[in-house]
Design an enzyme around this catalytic site. Structure first.
Site, PDB file in Angstrom:
ATOM      1  N   ASP A   1      -3.034  24.845 -12.708  1.00 15.92           N
ATOM      2  CA  ASP A   1      -2.939  23.437 -13.116  1.00 15.92           C
ATOM      3  C   ASP A   1      -2.142  22.625 -12.098  1.00 15.92           C
ATOM      4  OD1 ASP A   1      -4.279  24.164 -15.448  1.00 15.92           O
ATOM      5  OD2 ASP A   1      -2.433  24.334 -16.620  1.00 15.92           O
TER       6      ASP A   1
ATOM      7  N   ASP B   1      -1.694  30.101 -19.948  1.00 13.44           N
ATOM      8  CA  ASP B   1      -0.632  29.165 -19.562  1.00 13.44           C
ATOM      9  C   ASP B   1       0.711  29.837 -19.802  1.00 13.44           C
ATOM     10  OD1 ASP B   1      -2.291  27.066 -18.794  1.00 13.44           O
ATOM     11  OD2 ASP B   1      -2.363  26.224 -20.815  1.00 13.44           O
TER      12      ASP B   1
END
Length: 155
Positions: free
Chosen positions: A128, A111
């Site tokens: 995402d 991330d």
């Protein structure tokens, strides 16, 4: 059906490659950047959304692969569902499989988007966002279809 499959495959490949290239840059090339509102900062997520189920860290990739396999079998058996939702399905599969690959490659999901202006938000990645976009498209299509059916039935 062939046209939809080609479009879905193209979207899948493009999203998957973009996501993996960007993640490689953050994981291996130090692409971190601090900003006043949002920062690009490497973080590993060992769970799912908001790090839930991180205690399943070593098993999560296999659980997720089983879910993808079940979804693939379902779509193979229900081709009309695929034909109706091929765009969001391509986004969901690309984002989901890219995140699963991270678990095998890096030990966790890579991330890097970190919003911190006014409030702190979870760190997330391009995959995402594509997964969320796929879900939004499905919800939109479902609402639209429901309204059309109500109008057709005079409700």
């Amino acid at each position: 059906m062939k046209k939809e499959l080609k479009i879905a495959a193209t979207i899948f490949v493009v999203v998957f490659i973009i996501d993996q290239v960007v993640k490689y840059g953050f994981a291996n090339l130090g692409w971190d950047v601090d900003g006043p509102y949002m920062s690009l900062k490497l973080a590993y997520n060992y769970g799912v959304a908001f790090s839930m189920f991180s205690f399943l860290e070593h098993y999560l990739k296999y659980i997720q692969l089983v879910i993808v396999l079940i979804a693939t079998i379902y779509l193979f058996m229900n081709k009309t569902v695929f034909k109706e939702y091929y765009l969001p399905i391509a986004l969901l599969f690309a984002g989901g499989l890219s995140n699963i690959l991270d678990r095998f490659t890096y030990g966790g999901v890579v991330d890097y988007f970190y919003w911190h202006y006014g409030f702190e938000f979870a760190i997330f990645n391009f995959a995402d966002v594509m997964i969320d976009l796929g879900v939004v498209i499905i919800i939109y299509k479902q609402i639209k279809q429901s309204r059309e059916e109500k109008k057709k039935n005079g409700i």
